[in-house]
Design a protein around this motif. Structure first.
Motif, PDB file in Angstrom:
ATOM      1  N   PHE A  12       0.835  -1.195   0.000  1.00 43.64           N
ATOM      2  CA  PHE A  12       0.000   0.000   0.000  1.00 43.64           C
ATOM      3  C   PHE A  12       0.872   1.247   0.000  1.00 43.64           C
ATOM      4  O   PHE A  12       2.005   1.236   0.499  1.00 43.64           O
ATOM      5  N   PRO A  13       0.349   2.357  -0.538  1.00 40.19           N
ATOM      6  CA  PRO A  13       1.120   3.601  -0.550  1.00 40.19           C
ATOM      7  C   PRO A  13       1.166   4.245   0.837  1.00 40.19           C
ATOM      8  O   PRO A  13       0.379   3.907   1.729  1.00 40.19           O
ATOM      9  N   SER A  14       2.101   5.162   0.999  1.00 39.96           N
ATOM     10  CA  SER A  14       2.171   5.916   2.254  1.00 39.96           C
ATOM     11  C   SER A  14       0.944   6.798   2.407  1.00 39.96           C
ATOM     12  O   SER A  14       0.403   7.340   1.432  1.00 39.96           O
ATOM     13  N   ILE A  15       0.484   6.952   3.664  1.00 41.59           N
ATOM     14  CA  ILE A  15      -0.715   7.723   3.956  1.00 41.59           C
ATOM     15  C   ILE A  15      -0.310   8.945   4.790  1.00 41.59           C
ATOM     16  O   ILE A  15       0.305   8.795   5.860  1.00 41.59           O
ATOM     17  N   PRO A  16      -0.618  10.150   4.316  1.00 38.52           N
ATOM     18  CA  PRO A  16      -0.259  11.341   5.103  1.00 38.52           C
ATOM     19  C   PRO A  16      -1.189  11.523   6.303  1.00 38.52           C
ATOM     20  O   PRO A  16      -2.401  11.304   6.214  1.00 38.52           O
ATOM     21  N   TYR A  17      -0.612  11.896   7.439  1.00 34.79           N
ATOM     22  CA  TYR A  17      -1.369  12.196   8.654  1.00 34.79           C
ATOM     23  C   TYR A  17      -1.097  13.650   9.037  1.00 34.79           C
ATOM     24  O   TYR A  17       0.040  14.029   9.273  1.00 34.79           O
ATOM     25  N   PRO A  18      -2.162  14.505   9.104  1.00 32.35           N
ATOM     26  CA  PRO A  18      -1.936  15.931   9.369  1.00 32.35           C
ATOM     27  C   PRO A  18      -1.502  16.224  10.803  1.00 32.35           C
ATOM     28  O   PRO A  18      -0.907  17.261  11.076  1.00 32.35           O
ATOM     29  N   ASN A  19      -1.815  15.344  11.744  1.00 30.73           N
ATOM     30  CA  ASN A  19      -1.518  15.645  13.149  1.00 30.73           C
ATOM     31  C   ASN A  19      -0.947  14.404  13.847  1.00 30.73           C
ATOM     32  O   ASN A  19      -1.684  13.510  14.230  1.00 30.73           O
ATOM     33  N   PRO A  20       0.388  14.312  14.014  1.00 37.52           N
ATOM     34  CA  PRO A  20       1.406  15.224  13.506  1.00 37.52           C
ATOM     35  C   PRO A  20       1.600  15.039  12.005  1.00 37.52           C
ATOM     36  O   PRO A  20       1.120  14.052  11.448  1.00 37.52           O
ATOM     37  N   PRO A  21       2.328  15.928  11.346  1.00 43.58           N
ATOM     38  CA  PRO A  21       2.500  15.845   9.876  1.00 43.58           C
ATOM     39  C   PRO A  21       3.506  14.744   9.511  1.00 43.58           C
ATOM     40  O   PRO A  21       4.662  15.014   9.205  1.00 43.58           O
ATOM     41  N   ILE A  77      -6.004  -6.532   5.396  1.00 47.61           N
ATOM     42  CA  ILE A  77      -6.302  -5.328   4.615  1.00 47.61           C
ATOM     43  C   ILE A  77      -6.539  -4.180   5.598  1.00 47.61           C
ATOM     44  O   ILE A  77      -7.358  -4.309   6.520  1.00 47.61           O
ATOM     45  N   PRO A  78      -5.859  -3.038   5.459  1.00 52.37           N
ATOM     46  CA  PRO A  78      -6.036  -1.927   6.404  1.00 52.37           C
ATOM     47  C   PRO A  78      -7.475  -1.419   6.412  1.00 52.37           C
ATOM     48  O   PRO A  78      -8.145  -1.353   5.374  1.00 52.37           O
ATOM     49  N   THR A  79      -7.936  -1.047   7.591  1.00 50.52           N
ATOM     50  CA  THR A  79      -9.280  -0.477   7.739  1.00 50.52           C
ATOM     51  C   THR A  79      -9.239   0.993   8.135  1.00 50.52           C
ATOM     52  O   THR A  79     -10.296   1.614   8.285  1.00 50.52           O
ATOM     53  N   ASN A  80      -8.060   1.555   8.313  1.00 48.25           N
ATOM     54  CA  ASN A  80      -7.924   2.981   8.651  1.00 48.25           C
ATOM     55  C   ASN A  80      -6.734   3.576   7.891  1.00 48.25           C
ATOM     56  O   ASN A  80      -5.600   3.473   8.324  1.00 48.25           O
ATOM     57  N   PRO A  81      -7.000   4.192   6.730  1.00 42.39           N
ATOM     58  CA  PRO A  81      -8.276   4.279   6.008  1.00 42.39           C
ATOM     59  C   PRO A  81      -8.699   2.910   5.474  1.00 42.39           C
ATOM     60  O   PRO A  81      -7.889   1.999   5.384  1.00 42.39           O
ATOM     61  N   ASP A  82      -9.961   2.801   5.118  1.00 39.01           N
ATOM     62  CA  ASP A  82     -10.561   1.520   4.781  1.00 39.01           C
ATOM     63  C   ASP A  82     -10.284   1.147   3.322  1.00 39.01           C
ATOM     64  O   ASP A  82     -10.846   1.728   2.400  1.00 39.01           O
ATOM     65  N   PHE A  83      -9.406   0.150   3.147  1.00 37.10           N
ATOM     66  CA  PHE A  83      -9.117  -0.363   1.806  1.00 37.10           C
ATOM     67  C   PHE A  83      -9.960  -1.594   1.455  1.00 37.10           C
ATOM     68  O   PHE A  83      -9.839  -2.126   0.356  1.00 37.10           O
ATOM     69  N   THR A  84     -10.782  -2.068   2.386  1.00 30.60           N
ATOM     70  CA  THR A  84     -11.478  -3.339   2.166  1.00 30.60           C
ATOM     71  C   THR A  84     -12.400  -3.345   0.942  1.00 30.60           C
ATOM     72  O   THR A  84     -12.543  -4.382   0.298  1.00 30.60           O
ATOM     73  N   PRO A  85     -13.052  -2.207   0.564  1.00 26.65           N
ATOM     74  CA  PRO A  85     -13.888  -2.272  -0.653  1.00 26.65           C
ATOM     75  C   PRO A  85     -13.092  -2.585  -1.912  1.00 26.65           C
ATOM     76  O   PRO A  85     -13.677  -3.045  -2.906  1.00 26.65           O
ATOM     77  N   LEU A  86     -11.787  -2.312  -1.893  1.00 26.33           N
ATOM     78  CA  LEU A  86     -10.972  -2.576  -3.078  1.00 26.33           C
ATOM     79  C   LEU A  86     -10.591  -4.043  -3.223  1.00 26.33           C
ATOM     80  O   LEU A  86     -10.098  -4.464  -4.272  1.00 26.33           O
ATOM     81  N   PHE A  87     -10.807  -4.832  -2.159  1.00 29.50           N
ATOM     82  CA  PHE A  87     -10.393  -6.233  -2.168  1.00 29.50           C
ATOM     83  C   PHE A  87     -11.542  -7.130  -1.703  1.00 29.50           C
ATOM     84  O   PHE A  87     -11.502  -7.693  -0.617  1.00 29.50           O
ATOM     85  N   PRO A  88     -12.589  -7.259  -2.522  1.00 30.10           N
ATOM     86  CA  PRO A  88     -13.723  -8.107  -2.125  1.00 30.10           C
ATOM     87  C   PRO A  88     -13.343  -9.587  -2.171  1.00 30.10           C
ATOM     88  O   PRO A  88     -12.487 -10.003  -2.962  1.00 30.10           O
ATOM     89  N   ARG A  89     -13.962 -10.362  -1.312  1.00 33.63           N
ATOM     90  CA  ARG A  89     -13.786 -11.816  -1.400  1.00 33.63           C
ATOM     91  C   ARG A  89     -14.426 -12.289  -2.695  1.00 33.63           C
ATOM     92  O   ARG A  89     -15.563 -11.930  -3.010  1.00 33.63           O
ATOM     93  N   THR A  90     -13.708 -13.093  -3.413  1.00 37.33           N
ATOM     94  CA  THR A  90     -14.131 -13.424  -4.762  1.00 37.33           C
ATOM     95  C   THR A  90     -13.690 -14.835  -5.105  1.00 37.33           C
ATOM     96  O   THR A  90     -13.104 -15.544  -4.292  1.00 37.33           O
ATOM     97  N   ARG A  91     -13.981 -15.226  -6.332  1.00 40.53           N
ATOM     98  CA  ARG A  91     -13.518 -16.494  -6.869  1.00 40.53           C
ATOM     99  C   ARG A  91     -12.665 -16.214  -8.097  1.00 40.53           C
ATOM    100  O   ARG A  91     -12.802 -15.165  -8.737  1.00 40.53           O
ATOM    101  N   ALA A  92     -11.790 -17.169  -8.407  1.00 33.56           N
ATOM    102  CA  ALA A  92     -10.889 -16.988  -9.538  1.00 33.56           C
ATOM    103  C   ALA A  92     -10.722 -18.310 -10.266  1.00 33.56           C
ATOM    104  O   ALA A  92     -10.987 -19.396  -9.727  1.00 33.56           O
TER     105      ALA A  92
END
Length: 207
Positions: A12-21, A77-92
């Motif tokens: 996952f990419p880095s996530i900016p946090y404003p407090n602290p920066p 899968i991180p939930t803060n922020p929530d990435f779970t909608p991007l990775f649904p349980r599926t079949r392949a």
């Protein structure tokens, strides 16, 4: 009948946090595919014995198309922020073609000992790509085509057996196994280097 187990890390990419920066990078997650397949093929074999000392054998197995299907699950899968909608349980599902195999063997037997030489040709060039299809096909879970460009290879085997008595014998062997995987497409599915092997065994035969 065959089973498949594929595991892949998800970064996952880095996530900016404003407090602290500061920036925070979530720990890698993991996607796992477990599936099964059944394939049907055919083969034939023949052996010819021109004399009491010599045997010549040939074996052929046609290619087999394995159609894998199974469930895909994601872990951590991180939930803060929530990435779970991007990775649904599926079949392949995906196809892996097992190669045609040709084997020719020659054996010579004299008294208490025998010697055999085998040569095998495997047409791994049928495994040109690995295609993975997902249901549903959404978010970061998208159909994927992985190039393989495997090549046809040869294997060579040499075996020796000596009969110590009616019940006991021992054997020694050597094989050379070429890798079908070009260096630029090396991966974890099969060994990616040529192999030399040495074998030995002791045999006891009762009634």
């Amino acid at each position: 009948h065959s089973t498949i187990y594929l595991r892949q890390s998800i970064f996952f990419p880095s996530i900016p946090y404003p407090n602290p920066p500061l920036n925070r990078t979530p720990a890698p997650a993991m996607g796992v595919l477990e599936g099964t397949a059944n394939g049907v093929g055919w083969g034939l074999g023949a052996m010819y014995k021109p004399s009491k000392h010599w045997k010549i054998g040939f074996n052929f197995r046609d290619k087999i198309n394995m159609k894998y299907t199974g469930a895909v699950k994601f872990y951590r899968i991180p939930t803060n922020p929530d990435f779970t909608p991007l990775f649904p349980r599926t079949r392949a599902g995906g196809d892996i073609v097992l190669p045609r195999v040709y084997t020719l063997g020659v054996a010579y037997m004299a008294g208490k000992w025998s010697l055999e030489v085998d040569a095998t040709r495997q047409e791994w060039s049928v495994f040109d790509t690995l295609t993975m299809n997902f249901w549903p096909n959404q978010g970061q879970v998208r159909d994927k085509v992985v190039p393989n460009h495997w090549k046809d290879i040869s294997k060579y085997k040499l075996g020796f057996e000596y009969r110590l008595s009616d019940k006991w014998s021992y054997g020694l062997g050597y094989f050379y196994d070429e890798s079908p995987v070009p260096d630029q497409f090396a991966g974890p599915i099969l060994p990616d280097s040529n192999r030399n092997g040495f074998t030995g065994g002791l045999n006891w035969q009762g009634k």
